[in-house]
Write a protein that holds these residues in place. Structure first.
Motif, PDB file in Angstrom:
ATOM      1  N   ARG A 384       0.860  -1.318   0.034  1.00  0.00           N
ATOM      2  CA  ARG A 384       0.222  -0.132  -0.022  1.00  0.00           C
ATOM      3  C   ARG A 384       0.745   1.138  -0.058  1.00  0.00           C
ATOM      4  NH1 ARG A 384      -3.052   2.348   4.449  1.00  0.00           N
ATOM      5  NH2 ARG A 384      -2.149   4.088   3.586  1.00  0.00           N
ATOM      6  N   ARG A 385       0.305   2.282  -0.339  1.00  0.00           N
ATOM      7  CA  ARG A 385       1.104   3.437  -0.383  1.00  0.00           C
ATOM      8  C   ARG A 385       1.301   4.194   0.699  1.00  0.00           C
ATOM      9  NH1 ARG A 385      -1.638   3.167  -4.654  1.00  0.00           N
ATOM     10  NH2 ARG A 385      -1.275   4.335  -6.654  1.00  0.00           N
ATOM     11  N   GLN A 386       2.622   4.741   1.050  1.00  0.00           N
ATOM     12  CA  GLN A 386       3.080   5.574   2.088  1.00  0.00           C
ATOM     13  C   GLN A 386       2.281   6.930   2.155  1.00  0.00           C
ATOM     14  OE1 GLN A 386       7.196   6.196   2.583  1.00  0.00           O
ATOM     15  NE2 GLN A 386       6.889   7.861   4.120  1.00  0.00           N
ATOM     16  N   ASP A 387       1.437   7.232   3.141  1.00  0.00           N
ATOM     17  CA  ASP A 387       0.661   8.365   2.920  1.00  0.00           C
ATOM     18  C   ASP A 387       0.957   9.434   3.856  1.00  0.00           C
ATOM     19  OD1 ASP A 387      -1.212   7.072   1.234  1.00  0.00           O
ATOM     20  OD2 ASP A 387      -2.558   6.250   2.807  1.00  0.00           O
ATOM     21  N   HIS A 388       1.946   8.978   4.789  1.00  0.00           N
ATOM     22  CA  HIS A 388       2.493   9.924   5.733  1.00  0.00           C
ATOM     23  C   HIS A 388       4.041  10.137   5.797  1.00  0.00           C
ATOM     24  CE1 HIS A 388      -1.503   8.206   6.926  1.00  0.00           C
ATOM     25  NE2 HIS A 388      -1.707   9.900   7.297  1.00  0.00           N
ATOM     26  N   HIS A 389       4.450  11.198   6.263  1.00  0.00           N
ATOM     27  CA  HIS A 389       6.275  11.111   6.173  1.00  0.00           C
ATOM     28  C   HIS A 389       6.732  10.419   7.308  1.00  0.00           C
ATOM     29  CE1 HIS A 389       5.947  15.416   3.975  1.00  0.00           C
ATOM     30  NE2 HIS A 389       6.455  14.591   3.256  1.00  0.00           N
ATOM     31  N   SER A 390       5.881  10.270   8.458  1.00  0.00           N
ATOM     32  CA  SER A 390       6.228   9.369   9.583  1.00  0.00           C
ATOM     33  C   SER A 390       4.855   8.100   9.707  1.00  0.00           C
ATOM     34  CB  SER A 390       6.370   9.802  10.810  1.00  0.00           C
ATOM     35  OG  SER A 390       7.303  10.986  10.506  1.00  0.00           O
ATOM     36  N   PHE A 391       5.425   6.898   9.811  1.00  0.00           N
ATOM     37  CA  PHE A 391       4.374   5.723  10.032  1.00  0.00           C
ATOM     38  C   PHE A 391       5.001   4.628  10.550  1.00  0.00           C
ATOM     39  CE2 PHE A 391       6.285   4.576   5.872  1.00  0.00           C
ATOM     40  CZ  PHE A 391       6.304   3.169   5.882  1.00  0.00           C
ATOM     41  N   ARG A 392       4.183   3.622  10.958  1.00  0.00           N
ATOM     42  CA  ARG A 392       4.755   2.406  11.479  1.00  0.00           C
ATOM     43  C   ARG A 392       3.818   1.216  10.703  1.00  0.00           C
ATOM     44  NH1 ARG A 392       7.343  -0.027  16.215  1.00  0.00           N
ATOM     45  NH2 ARG A 392       6.361  -2.213  16.339  1.00  0.00           N
ATOM     46  N   ALA A 393       4.308   0.239  10.204  1.00  0.00           N
ATOM     47  CA  ALA A 393       3.813  -0.864   9.572  1.00  0.00           C
ATOM     48  C   ALA A 393       4.171  -2.155  10.337  1.00  0.00           C
ATOM     49  CB  ALA A 393       4.229  -1.013   8.085  1.00  0.00           C
ATOM     50  N   GLU A 394       3.118  -2.952  10.405  1.00  0.00           N
ATOM     51  CA  GLU A 394       3.401  -4.220  11.224  1.00  0.00           C
ATOM     52  C   GLU A 394       2.536  -5.322  10.279  1.00  0.00           C
ATOM     53  OE1 GLU A 394       1.732  -4.335  15.107  1.00  0.00           O
ATOM     54  OE2 GLU A 394       3.103  -2.640  15.614  1.00  0.00           O
ATOM     55  N   THR A 395       3.300  -6.703  10.419  1.00  0.00           N
ATOM     56  CA  THR A 395       2.847  -7.883   9.727  1.00  0.00           C
ATOM     57  C   THR A 395       3.367  -9.029  10.370  1.00  0.00           C
ATOM     58  OG1 THR A 395       2.286  -9.027   7.663  1.00  0.00           O
ATOM     59  CG2 THR A 395       4.518  -8.347   8.033  1.00  0.00           C
ATOM     60  N   VAL A 396       2.704 -10.330  10.142  1.00  0.00           N
ATOM     61  CA  VAL A 396       3.014 -11.486  10.904  1.00  0.00           C
ATOM     62  C   VAL A 396       3.177 -12.493   9.577  1.00  0.00           C
ATOM     63  CG1 VAL A 396       2.413 -13.423  12.440  1.00  0.00           C
ATOM     64  CG2 VAL A 396       1.592 -11.077  12.698  1.00  0.00           C
ATOM     65  N   VAL A 397       4.567 -13.037   9.697  1.00  0.00           N
ATOM     66  CA  VAL A 397       4.453 -14.188   8.502  1.00  0.00           C
ATOM     67  C   VAL A 397       4.953 -15.598   9.080  1.00  0.00           C
ATOM     68  CG1 VAL A 397       7.234 -13.377   8.248  1.00  0.00           C
ATOM     69  CG2 VAL A 397       5.848 -14.466   6.521  1.00  0.00           C
ATOM     70  N   ASP A 398       4.412 -16.496   8.199  1.00  0.00           N
ATOM     71  CA  ASP A 398       4.729 -17.853   8.710  1.00  0.00           C
ATOM     72  C   ASP A 398       5.212 -18.313   7.367  1.00  0.00           C
ATOM     73  OD1 ASP A 398       4.717 -20.163   9.491  1.00  0.00           O
ATOM     74  OD2 ASP A 398       2.354 -20.394   9.685  1.00  0.00           O
ATOM     75  N   PHE A 399       6.729 -18.623   7.482  1.00  0.00           N
ATOM     76  CA  PHE A 399       7.324 -18.905   6.288  1.00  0.00           C
ATOM     77  C   PHE A 399       8.574 -20.213   6.769  1.00  0.00           C
ATOM     78  CE2 PHE A 399      10.699 -17.469   3.384  1.00  0.00           C
ATOM     79  CZ  PHE A 399      10.290 -18.159   2.318  1.00  0.00           C
ATOM     80  N   ALA A 400       8.738 -21.231   5.912  1.00  0.00           N
ATOM     81  CA  ALA A 400       9.645 -22.167   6.600  1.00  0.00           C
ATOM     82  C   ALA A 400      10.619 -22.331   5.370  1.00  0.00           C
ATOM     83  CB  ALA A 400       8.924 -23.546   6.849  1.00  0.00           C
ATOM     84  N   SER A 525      10.964 -22.945  -6.731  1.00  0.00           N
ATOM     85  CA  SER A 525      10.103 -23.889  -6.076  1.00  0.00           C
ATOM     86  C   SER A 525       8.918 -23.311  -5.723  1.00  0.00           C
ATOM     87  CB  SER A 525      10.874 -24.356  -4.831  1.00  0.00           C
ATOM     88  OG  SER A 525      12.058 -24.929  -5.195  1.00  0.00           O
ATOM     89  N   ALA A 526       8.645 -21.891  -5.648  1.00  0.00           N
ATOM     90  CA  ALA A 526       7.528 -21.107  -5.405  1.00  0.00           C
ATOM     91  C   ALA A 526       7.128 -21.515  -4.116  1.00  0.00           C
ATOM     92  CB  ALA A 526       6.230 -21.535  -6.464  1.00  0.00           C
ATOM     93  N   MET A 527       8.069 -21.266  -3.254  1.00  0.00           N
ATOM     94  CA  MET A 527       7.740 -21.539  -1.688  1.00  0.00           C
ATOM     95  C   MET A 527       6.875 -20.604  -1.170  1.00  0.00           C
ATOM     96  SD  MET A 527       8.300 -22.804   1.307  1.00  0.00           S
ATOM     97  CE  MET A 527       9.888 -24.062   1.103  1.00  0.00           C
ATOM     98  N   THR A 528       5.792 -20.755  -0.342  1.00  0.00           N
ATOM     99  CA  THR A 528       4.870 -20.034  -0.018  1.00  0.00           C
ATOM    100  C   THR A 528       5.121 -19.434   1.504  1.00  0.00           C
ATOM    101  OG1 THR A 528       3.522 -21.906   1.054  1.00  0.00           O
ATOM    102  CG2 THR A 528       2.984 -21.094  -1.286  1.00  0.00           C
ATOM    103  N   ALA A 529       4.429 -18.078   1.523  1.00  0.00           N
ATOM    104  CA  ALA A 529       4.754 -17.289   2.778  1.00  0.00           C
ATOM    105  C   ALA A 529       3.169 -17.031   3.070  1.00  0.00           C
ATOM    106  CB  ALA A 529       5.402 -16.057   2.679  1.00  0.00           C
ATOM    107  N   ASP A 530       2.631 -17.188   4.351  1.00  0.00           N
ATOM    108  CA  ASP A 530       1.571 -16.708   4.840  1.00  0.00           C
ATOM    109  C   ASP A 530       1.455 -15.509   5.518  1.00  0.00           C
ATOM    110  OD1 ASP A 530       0.173 -18.716   3.348  1.00  0.00           O
ATOM    111  OD2 ASP A 530       0.260 -20.184   4.987  1.00  0.00           O
ATOM    112  N   PHE A 531       0.837 -14.298   5.465  1.00  0.00           N
ATOM    113  CA  PHE A 531       0.543 -13.228   6.326  1.00  0.00           C
ATOM    114  C   PHE A 531      -0.702 -13.069   6.773  1.00  0.00           C
ATOM    115  CE2 PHE A 531       3.801 -12.714   3.063  1.00  0.00           C
ATOM    116  CZ  PHE A 531       5.033 -11.865   3.743  1.00  0.00           C
ATOM    117  N   ASP A 532      -0.808 -12.918   8.154  1.00  0.00           N
ATOM    118  CA  ASP A 532      -2.296 -12.988   8.621  1.00  0.00           C
ATOM    119  C   ASP A 532      -2.788 -11.586   9.234  1.00  0.00           C
ATOM    120  OD1 ASP A 532      -0.872 -12.580  11.138  1.00  0.00           O
ATOM    121  OD2 ASP A 532      -1.733 -14.540  12.204  1.00  0.00           O
TER     122      ASP A 532
END
Length: 541
Positions: A384-400, A525-532
């Motif tokens: 997504r676009r950065q809409d602000h000069h200052s921001f915080r982004a978070e995510t959770v990834v399940d990847f092996a 191998s097209a290894m998958t990564a899941d973000f919740d």
């Protein structure tokens, strides 16, 4: 008291605004370049509050940008309404560096902005920034700038001889092709680099607004008029209707490329793109944004900014009383809806099923690791676009991962040679690790740096990733799913390089900064990564 418009009205990467009014509804179409789906259309009923309602170029028959270089793709759409249809004209640019542009122009239509848009009709390839003018006698006219490759102009270093005037030719709706002679109607002012033409008619005059000066700090909206659509066109007494080129102190810089609109009661406004540079390097980390200025018609029959000058303002009067609805400071997506939230896009490909799915694992966005981060063909990056000069982004990834060729995580991204990424990957000695991949503006090579070295070993299971951007500074963080405290990783990085002026500098690229989730697997191998989940929080304006 009259309500006020606060600029930019469309913050973050939203350049080349074409505005269209239908009754009491206003629509603005902006360029999306290599991001898919193509063209953003926002809607408003008061010119103060705007909402994204459509990205119309959404399938392969309309748009396929695989292989398009950075800062190519959809340039300068023009949105209009006539004969019960919305008309959208756009360019798909296939080349940036070198003398050529290979710019192909198309028209699509729809009965409503929110409806499914038609397959495109090809128009021409003589230049970019097309527009369509519907005259009051029923005839339609197609305009675009003409590109002359016989010059020293090349990507990142535009030269005036390549911008060879504004072409005009009649568009025949029945045969769906251009007919009659092509005429070069406007060479531009002494500022040069004329592009972005839009025509409108008032009191028997044809008014032509163009963009000039390049899309950097000398940018401007230039106006001219003629009694005949074919010209000759006389230039505005000030030459430029809107520009900040001689006013480095102005809050809105790089002002240019826009379009005129009237309210139902005849009040005049003009859109334009702008940039808000950060000190000390004057880099526009939010890219080119959309602003709106109040204008007035004077007795000489020319349009002027209401403030009496040419420099755009941050606060301008709205046409009527209304209340401003603040945008939410926090937007969190949990991927439970089964469809991608409207703020997200991906790069180039009309086959999103190849790079992501919201159905393969309930409540998760699954990315399929494809080509490397920065690929021009098929990379799994949803952002997504950065809409602000200052921001915080978070995510959770399940990847092996089981090889260093497999990486997935969180990124601050502009293009293939301007990004920072925090990724989960594999190291031969440490096992699964979290580390940083960074490409801070190394053009043309795109060489990676590893500010966190081999990284930090992490146990199996989901990993939480975060980044904080505070103006020019970026800090990455991580933690295990069961931990309470975030752990910083790596040094503070230069977030300002993820900007239009980063890397090779002004005119070298002109899109905008994104933050989002990525995965690549160069083993094939097209290894998958899941973000919740994905969380974006504004930390300031």
């Amino acid at each position: 008291m009259t309500a006020m418009i606060r600029n930019p009205i469309l913050p973050g990467f939203n350049p080349d605004p074409s505005i269209c009014r239908v009754g009491d509804d206003y629509y603005i179409a902006t360029s999306t370049f290599e991001w898919y789906p193509g063209v953003q259309i926002h809607h408003s009923r008061d010119l103060v509050n705007w909402r994204l309602v459509r990205r119309p170029l959404e399938r392969a028959s309309q748009l396929d940008m695989r292989g398009n270089p950075d800062s190519c793709g959809i340039w300068a759409p023009c949105l209009s309404y006539c004969d019960g249809l919305f008309w959208l004209v756009y360019t798909d640019v296939k080349r940036f560096d070198g003398n050529f542009k290979d710019a192909h122009n198309y028209i699509v239509t729809a009965e409503a902005v929110e409806a499914t848009w038609s397959d495109p009709v090809y128009v021409n390839s003589s230049g970019f920034d097309p527009s369509l003018f519907h005259d009051d006698d029923g005839r339609k006219w197609f305009l675009n700038m003409q590109w002359n490759h016989r010059s020293e102009s090349f990507g990142g270093a535009p030269k005036h001889p390549a911008f060879d005037g504004i072409l005009l030719q009649e568009w025949d709706e029945r045969s769906r092709k251009l007919v009659g002679p092509v005429k070069n109607i406007f060479a531009g002012s002494s500022l040069g680099l004329v592009e972005g033409p839009h025509l409108f008619k008032r009191d028997g005059w044809y008014y032509l607004t163009t963009a000039e000066g390049g899309t950097g700090y000398d940018h401007a909206v230039t106006m001219a008029r003629s009694r005949s659509i074919h010209g000759p066109y006389d230039i505005h007494p000030n030459a430029h209707l809107i520009t900040s080129k001689d006013h480095p102190e102005a809050a809105l810089q790089r002002a240019g490329h826009g379009q005129y609109v009237e309210t139902p009661d005849g009040q005049a406004y003009h859109t334009h793109l702008c940039g808000r540079p950060l000190p000390p390097h004057r880099r526009c980390t939010l890219g080119r944004e959309t602003a709106l200025q109040k204008c007035v018609w004077r007795e000489d029959g020319w349009l002027y900014l209401e403030n009496g000058g040419v420099v755009p303002e941050v606060i301008v009067p709205a046409p009527a009383e209304t209340s401003s609805v603040p945008l939410p400071a926090v937007i969190e997506t949990d991927f439970d809806e089964g469809v991608l939230a409207p703020e997200f896009q991906w790069l180039r490909t009309p086959m999103p099923e190849r790079i992501f799915s919201l159905q393969r694992r309930e409540g998760h966005l699954r990315l399929f690791g494809r080509e490397s981060i920065g690929s021009w063909f098929e990379q799994a990056l949803v952002a997504r676009r950065q809409d602000h000069h200052s921001f915080r982004a978070e995510t959770v990834v399940d990847f092996a991962p089981h090889t260093y060729q497999q990486v997935a995580g969180l990124t601050h991204y502009y293009n293939r040679h301007k990004f920072h990424a925090l990724g989960v990957t594999w190291h031969e000695m440490l096992g699964r690790v979290v580390t940083i991949l960074s490409c801070p503006g190394d053009f043309p090579h795109g060489r990676l740096q590893y500010p966190a070295g081999s990284g930090v070993a992490v146990p199996d299971g989901p990993v939480q990733l975060a980044m904080e951007v505070r103006d020019n500074d970026l800090q990455f963080f991580w933690r295990e799913a069961t931990q309470a405290d975030w752990q910083p990783i790596g040094p503070v990085l230069d977030a300002g390089v993820v900007s239009d002026e980063g890397g090779r500098g002004e005119h070298g690229s002109f899109t905008g900064a994104f933050t989002g989730m990525f995965a690549f697997d160069t083993s094939g191998s097209a290894m998958t990564a899941d973000f919740d989940r994905f969380r974006y929080e504004a930390l300031g304006l």
